[in-house]
Design an enzyme around this catalytic site. Structure first.
Site, PDB file in Angstrom:
ATOM      1  N   ILE A 139      21.827  12.265 -43.803  1.00 38.32           N
ATOM      2  CA  ILE A 139      22.542  12.726 -42.609  1.00 38.32           C
ATOM      3  C   ILE A 139      23.300  11.568 -41.983  1.00 38.32           C
ATOM      4  CG2 ILE A 139      20.493  12.337 -41.167  1.00 38.32           C
ATOM      5  CD1 ILE A 139      21.519  14.730 -39.414  1.00 38.32           C
TER       6      ILE A 139
ATOM      7  N   TYR B 281      22.356  15.469 -31.154  1.00 39.65           N
ATOM      8  CA  TYR B 281      23.088  16.216 -32.174  1.00 39.65           C
ATOM      9  C   TYR B 281      22.503  15.996 -33.569  1.00 39.65           C
ATOM     10  CZ  TYR B 281      26.416  16.627 -28.362  1.00 39.65           C
ATOM     11  OH  TYR B 281      26.995  16.883 -27.150  1.00 39.65           O
TER      12      TYR B 281
ATOM     13  N   TYR C 168      13.854  10.159 -37.293  1.00 35.75           N
ATOM     14  CA  TYR C 168      13.017  10.686 -38.374  1.00 35.75           C
ATOM     15  C   TYR C 168      11.564  10.809 -37.934  1.00 35.75           C
ATOM     16  CZ  TYR C 168      17.158   9.307 -41.060  1.00 35.75           C
ATOM     17  OH  TYR C 168      18.443   9.151 -41.521  1.00 35.75           O
TER      18      TYR C 168
END
Length: 175
Positions: A91, A103, A139
């Site tokens: 990502i 976001y 994460y």
């Protein structure tokens, strides 16, 4: 489309090429990413036009801001193995004005939900450069755990070698 409160994940379009070109050539954004040799805008346009249909092995989606439809970044699930029930996720938020605000967190949560629910994955893994604390924070917030450290395996744009962490998330651990 996968939709949250802030973002929706959608297939990439040829019209996204200009944004992708800017991001691929942004040193700060790309410092912790593996980039190929420089590519022209025309090469990126062609790649967008020739992009294959998303499949189980590779799902690439644009991250679009719901409020105004602006493309903010890209997320993918790749190297999916149905026999093993695992895949790797990547990502990035390319638009610097949206590096904060949740976001990326929401986009990654949506993609992991998709992987677990629709693709029937059991494990989603990723690699992250040890110094990329901003990404590691996101994460960990979503439930990824550090499984191991690979020493000096990433050569950054600064020419130096950096350690990387292997992180994973099992089905049922997503926060």
């Amino acid at each position: 489309m996968l939709t949250g409160e802030l973002v929706r994940l959608r297939a990439l379009e040829p019209s996204d090429a200009e944004s992708l070109y800017r991001w691929v050539n942004d040193w700060e954004l790309g410092q912790w990413m593996t980039n190929s040799h420089p590519r022209s805008l025309d090469q990126i346009r062609k790649r967008c036009e020739d992009r294959k249909v998303n499949t189980y092995e590779l799902v690439v989606l644009g991250i679009e801001k719901i409020a105004d439809g602006k493309l903010l970044g890209v997320v993918d699930l790749r190297d999916a193995e149905p026999e093993q029930g695992r895949a790797e996720v990547d990502i990035y938020i390319g638009d610097r004005d949206h590096w904060d605000g949740g976001y990326g967190t929401e986009a990654l949560r949506l993609m992991c939900n998709y992987g677990f629910a629709m693709m029937r994955l059991h494990l989603i893994a990723l690699w992250v450069v040890a110094e990329n604390e901003r990404a590691r924070h996101v994460y960990r917030k979503l439930g990824f755990v550090e499984d191991g450290r690979h020493r000096e395996c990433f050569r950054g744009q600064d020419g130096k070698y950096h350690d990387m962490y292997l992180m994973s998330l099992l089905e049922g651990e997503l926060k």
